[in-house]
Design an enzyme around this catalytic site. Structure first.
Site, PDB file in Angstrom:
ATOM      1  N   GLU A  59       6.030  -2.377 -27.315  1.00  0.00           N
ATOM      2  CA  GLU A  59       5.014  -3.446 -27.329  1.00  0.00           C
ATOM      3  C   GLU A  59       5.618  -4.843 -27.200  1.00  0.00           C
ATOM      4  OE1 GLU A  59       1.936  -3.325 -27.005  1.00  0.00           O
ATOM      5  OE2 GLU A  59       1.197  -1.390 -27.713  1.00  0.00           O
ATOM      6  N   GLU A 108       2.975   7.630 -27.840  1.00  0.00           N
ATOM      7  CA  GLU A 108       2.188   7.643 -29.079  1.00  0.00           C
ATOM      8  C   GLU A 108       0.842   8.282 -28.748  1.00  0.00           C
ATOM      9  OE1 GLU A 108       1.882   3.726 -30.899  1.00  0.00           O
ATOM     10  OE2 GLU A 108       3.977   3.312 -30.417  1.00  0.00           O
TER      11      GLU A 108
HETATM   12  C1  IPT Z   1       0.766   0.899 -31.397  1.00  0.00           C
HETATM   13  C2  IPT Z   1       2.146   0.520 -31.820  1.00  0.00           C
HETATM   14  O1  IPT Z   1       3.071   0.790 -30.805  1.00  0.00           O
HETATM   15  C3  IPT Z   1       2.575   1.239 -33.039  1.00  0.00           C
HETATM   16  O2  IPT Z   1       3.761   0.630 -33.513  1.00  0.00           O
HETATM   17  C4  IPT Z   1       1.495   1.202 -34.086  1.00  0.00           C
HETATM   18  O3  IPT Z   1       1.274  -0.120 -34.444  1.00  0.00           O
HETATM   19  C5  IPT Z   1       0.234   1.762 -33.526  1.00  0.00           C
HETATM   20  O4  IPT Z   1      -0.155   1.008 -32.431  1.00  0.00           O
HETATM   21  C6  IPT Z   1      -0.919   1.711 -34.507  1.00  0.00           C
HETATM   22  O5  IPT Z   1      -0.652   2.342 -35.704  1.00  0.00           O
HETATM   23  S1  IPT Z   1       0.237  -0.405 -30.359  1.00  0.00           S
HETATM   24  C7  IPT Z   1      -1.491  -0.389 -30.210  1.00  0.00           C
HETATM   25  C8  IPT Z   1      -1.890  -1.645 -29.484  1.00  0.00           C
HETATM   26  C9  IPT Z   1      -2.001   0.779 -29.463  1.00  0.00           C
END
Ligand code: IPT
Length: 932
Positions: free
Chosen positions: A401, A470
């Site tokens: 990010e 993720e």
């Molecule tokens: C995403 C982040 O990469 C991760 O570190 C964490 O913050 C997650 O979200 C939420 O728990 S970024 C998001 C804009 C999808």
């Protein structure tokens, strides 16, 4: 400009090199240090008197020892975005440590190594400045040989909470500071090994490994097991080997030596490639069944000792996890050694995130600013150089990010040039112009499908392997919908799996509960968004992990036409290490068991085997087949189950219901039917077989989950579903039936539900048929069923149905059909932020009993879902931490025909259409009796 606000990487440190231990003398400087939170003039001086200072353990994070407070933000910087400037009120921890050299300490060069300091430190030894380091989760080393003396060395470290580096370290986690990883003094013998890169490739077409050592020193390599002895560095050597993989983490012990130093090495042979648009290791396509792992411990924060890292690795392995993304920084080096040893594929991520520029439309984002270029490259070099010898690391990741820009591109180019053997990952390069794999976060199932279909107009991106860095946001109760992701990963060869966000809830221990954002009075925070892991802060698996383990099980056992189908979903190994056993249960009671003869199944293959010879059963019976480790492995005992399946054998016996029906009596102002007594005016059941009850009434509310609150809860609230009122229209005897007609609706609105309850006495049981008809109400409901209350003494639940854990429509793969027993307290899942939990699905029957074994019995027609709690849904909804839930005098029961799915909307897609509970005409039947 002060070094604190200098965007550069610091000064004075040695060039980065691999993390390794050798036989050269070393001295751990971890332990008790002197500490003061406020910069003290001259504290670095040799003769400075620190006797009045506090003591602080190192490694540690000072906010967790009572100095200042932890603070949690996800995206936002907790200080003004004014790069590279940071607040003048900058908590500064002065650390001092005195040490003597061990008697045999050799004269000559020596290096002082810090494995991690958050966020910026200026360092002195014996009054002489060594330099300044930034890059919190990266090592730094300083040459100190000439400064050392046999006795009474003084190491002084000034640590600043905020620095220019903080702009690059905006990961979604607690802001915590200090020397949080080990500090070590290392003697560096002349003619020793400063650095080495041991490259061990594997050619799956020949079975040969190639090993080559790159180093400046005059090094010889020994690998006794391979008959390699005194092999000179620089020369490639080919030998037949067993390859390394996460499933079979074969390591060969060897030694690198010069005349002056010996370094033990553990060599894993493997080759990472991208071909046919697929990420492969040793020629095999990988399916990444991964998790994102932050380093966190509820008492020590990011200071995570090796035994905790080991516990994580074991827990992951035991739950079928095969990959880790080290979000969003390189972990303590010990973790990667464990990944090599126990077998996990790793995406090693650089310590980089500038997310807080996102809300400012990325204006001034360091990724695109030349002043930050050196800091970016420095971080990547320190990552790659430190971890280059780890076979488990198969991808380098530039960070998380941080949007995009030339500084990231330069990191990628440097990395590819330095290490052509591992592809480069970075999700933020949306065009995939400088990365080697296409990565997304939280893409919907539909998006993954379209990527799988290779319909992307961007040709470069379309032809790359795809992974979800993720997905499956594990916040609170959830995630739902993982099964459908797995189906896509299995259908499309370029969709190679992903990493659930995230491994661990980052709760901080606070007496009887775990704290989250805002609990420390932070002026700006993101609440419980930091509680989004598959394991609770104390590393107890949550239902989400149990579900994930089932979904990603490496062996799948399913019903085939009159046979049992066993499929091998490992990437590499066969099923030769597994034993298959079966058990036949009749209404949940084991009646026969045995070993199933399953021929060895190769990776990607499946076989069908006939059913074992089974005895006849009387009731509903299921055959459960489990695949378990035949012998102990390094990560689990023998007998550990890696996969299982259930096959229905015979359905429930259809029993004739007794025809004898009892009439409704209205006598002396009482309303009686069979074993029940009702309130005459409302028709509500008040006594059941002598037990006082608050009889079942229609209820559709559940204490909203984190995922509900991000998707449906607002609509549910607007529809008033949390405060329905019951209007009794009629209470009538209709033949032998007692019929109660009601309209259930929220205040202020015209829409509601009609609910008709028809009670029939079946001798020793009371049957309830409920007919629900929406009356102007549209959209989804949280759940649909009944709520009733029974005496608190009925504290034990036994049921035949899905279990033993909680299950929801889109998160129920881990539940099997069986007979289970739990105390009411044991039915609760203690989500750190209280919310709907504990639903048991598909119960055929439920007994709720007291200590004497007497109580109530509920039977489905055929099944129902239930929860049992010592508080109401409203209490659960109102609670903010687990101690807010206080047991009352009653047990509150929900008996449902359906629940709405969980989804993953707290960050990602909502509930898939097939799991949405849409209000519609519904009818269901339950039978109530007495248990004794
Ligand atoms: C995403 C982040 O990469 C991760 O570190 C964490 O913050 C997650 O979200 C939420 O728990 S970024 C998001 C804009 C999808």
């Amino acid at each position: 400009m002060s070094y604190v606000e200098d965007p550069g990487p610091g000064y004075g440190s040695l060039p980065p090199r691999a993390a390794f231990a050798s036989d050269a003398a070393s001295l751990s400087l971890s332990g008790t240090w002197r500490f003061r939170l406020s910069p003290t003039a001259d504290f670095e001086r040799d003769g400075f008197d620190d006797s009045a200072w506090d003591e602080l353990p190192v490694p540690s994070m000072w906010q967790l020892h009572g100095y200042g407070k932890p603070a949690y933000t996800n995206v936002h910087y907790p200080f003004p975005v004014d790069p590279p400037h940071v607040p003048s009120d900058n908590p500064t921890g002065d650390h001092r440590r005195r040490f003597d050299l061990p008697a045999a300490w050799p004269a000559g060069p020596a290096v002082l190594r810090f494995d991690g300091i958050d966020s910026c430190a200026r360092i002195w030894l014996n009054g002489v400045e060594l330099g300044v380091t930034k890059g919190s989760r990266l090592p730094s080393e300083f040459e100190v040989g000439p400064l050392l003396r046999p006795r009474d060395n003084v190491l002084a470290v000034r640590v600043h909470q905020w620095s220019a580096g903080s702009y690059l370290e905006d990961q979604d986690m607690w802001w915590l500071s200090g020397i949080f990883r080990d500090v070590t003094l290392l003697a560096r013998p002349a003619g020793g090994i400063e650095d080495y890169w041991l490259r061990a490739d594997y050619d799956h077409t020949t079975g040969l490994g190639t090993v080559r050592v790159e180093t400046d020193a005059d090094v010889l390599l020994d690998i006794p097991e391979l008959g390699v002895s005194a092999h000179p560095a620089g020369l490639a050597l080919e030998v037949p080997v067993e390859p390394w993989s996460a499933e079979s983490p074969r390591l060969y012990d060897g030694t690198l030596s010069t005349m002056a130093e010996r370094v033990p090495v553990r060599i894993g042979f493997r080759t990472v490639t991208i071909d046919d648009g697929q990420l492969k290791v040793n020629g095999r396509r990988l399916l990444l069944r991964g998790v994102n792992r932050h380093e966190h411990h509820p008492r020590t924060g990011r200071a995570v000792p090796r035994d905790v890292a080991l516990a994580d690795v074991l827990l992951m392995k035991r739950h079928n996890v095969n990959a880790v993304r080290t979000s969003h920084y390189p972990p303590d080096p010990a973790f990667l050694e464990l990944c090599d040893e126990y077998g996990l594929w790793v995406i090693d991520e650089c310590d980089l995130e500038t997310h807080g520029f996102g809300p400012l439309e990325w204006r001034g984002n360091p990724s695109a600013e030349p002043t930050w270029a050196d800091a970016y490259l420095d971080r990547m070099r320190r990552t790659v150089e430190r971890d280059k010898n780890r076979p488990s690391v198969i991808l380098w990741s530039l960070g998380n990010e941080s949007h995009t820009g030339p500084n990231l591109k330069r990191m990628a180019e440097w990395t590819r040039h330095r290490d052509p053997t591992r592809p480069v990952h970075y999700e933020g390069d949306h065009e995939c112009s400088y990365v080697d794999v296409h990565s997304r976060m939280y893409a919907t199932h539909a998006e993954v499908e379209s990527i799988g279909l290779r319909s992307d107009p961007n040709e470069r991106r379309r032809d790359l392997p795809f992974l979800l860095c993720e997905y499956g946001h594990a916040m609170g109760n959830g995630p739902g919908g993982l099964l459908e992701y797995r189906e896509l990963f299995e259908r499309y060869p370029n969709c190679q799996g992903g990493f659930v966000w995230e491994w661990l809830d980052h709760g901080l221990a606070a007496g009887d509960h775990f704290a989250y954002g805002g609990d420390f009075g932070e002026p700006i925070h993101d609440g419980n968004f930091v509680i989004d892991g598959l394991v609770f802060p104390d590393r107890t698996p949550s239902p989400g992990l149990v579900e994930y383990a089932k979904i990603i099980e490496p062996v799948r056992i399913e019903a085939d036409a009159d046979a049992i189908r066993v499929s091998n979903h490992y990437d590499v190994v066969s099923t030769a290490h597994l034993t298959f056993t079966w058990v036949l249960e009749d209404e949940g009671i084991a009646v026969a068991e045995g070993v199933l003869d399953v021929p060895t199944v190769q990776s990607g293959q499946s076989v069908s085997v006939p059913f074992p010879r089974l005895p006849a059963t009387g009731g509903e019976s299921w055959l459960t087949v489990s695949a378990s480790l035949t012998s102990p492995s390094s990560w689990a005992p023998g007998g550990h189950v890696v996969g299982w399946g259930q096959l229905p054998v015979s359905p429930a016996r259809v029993t004739e219901r007794p025809a004898r029906r009892g009439p409704v009596f209205r006598t002396a102002g009482r309303l009686l039917l069979g074993i029940g007594e009702f309130e005459p005016a409302t028709g509500r059941l008040t006594t059941l077989g002598g037990h006082p009850v608050q009889g079942p009434r229609l209820d559709v509310w559940r204490a909203t989950t984190d995922n509900d609150r991000a998707e449906s809860a607002e609509g549910w609230r607007e529809a008033g579903l949390y405060r329905l009122q019951h209007r009794v229209i009629t209470v009538d005897a209709d033949g032998d039936d007692l019929v109660v007609r009601t309209r259930v609706a929220p205040p202020a609105l015209a829409s509601g539900l009609l609910a008709d309850y028809t009670w029939t006495s079946l001798g020793d049981r009371l049957q309830l048929r409920v007919e629900i008809t929406p009356d102007g109400l549209e959209g989804t409901l949280p759940r649909l069923g009944l709520t009733m209350a029974v005496p608190g003494a009925l504290g034990t639940a036994e049921w035949f149905g899905a279990g033993p854990g909680e299950a929801y429509p889109d998160s129920r793969q881990a539940a099997r059909i069986g007979r289970f027993s739990r105390s009411v307290d044991g039915l609760q899942t203690p989500y750190v932020f209280p919310q709907e939990n504990g639903n048991r699905a598909d119960a055929r029957w439920l007994r709720l009993t007291d200590a004497e074994g007497t109580g109530l019995h509920v039977e489905g027609d055929p099944v129902f879902d239930f929860t049992a709690r010592r508080w109401t849904s409203a209490d659960l909804e109102a609670a903010r931490h687990t101690p807010d839930l206080v047991a009352g005098e009653l047990v509150h029961l929900t008996l449902d025909v359906a629940q709405h799915g969980l989804g993953s909307a707290s960050c990602g897609p909502g509930v898939l259409p097939r799991y949405r509970l849409v209000a519609q005409k519904t009818e269901f039947t339950l039978r109530f009796g007495v248990a004794n």
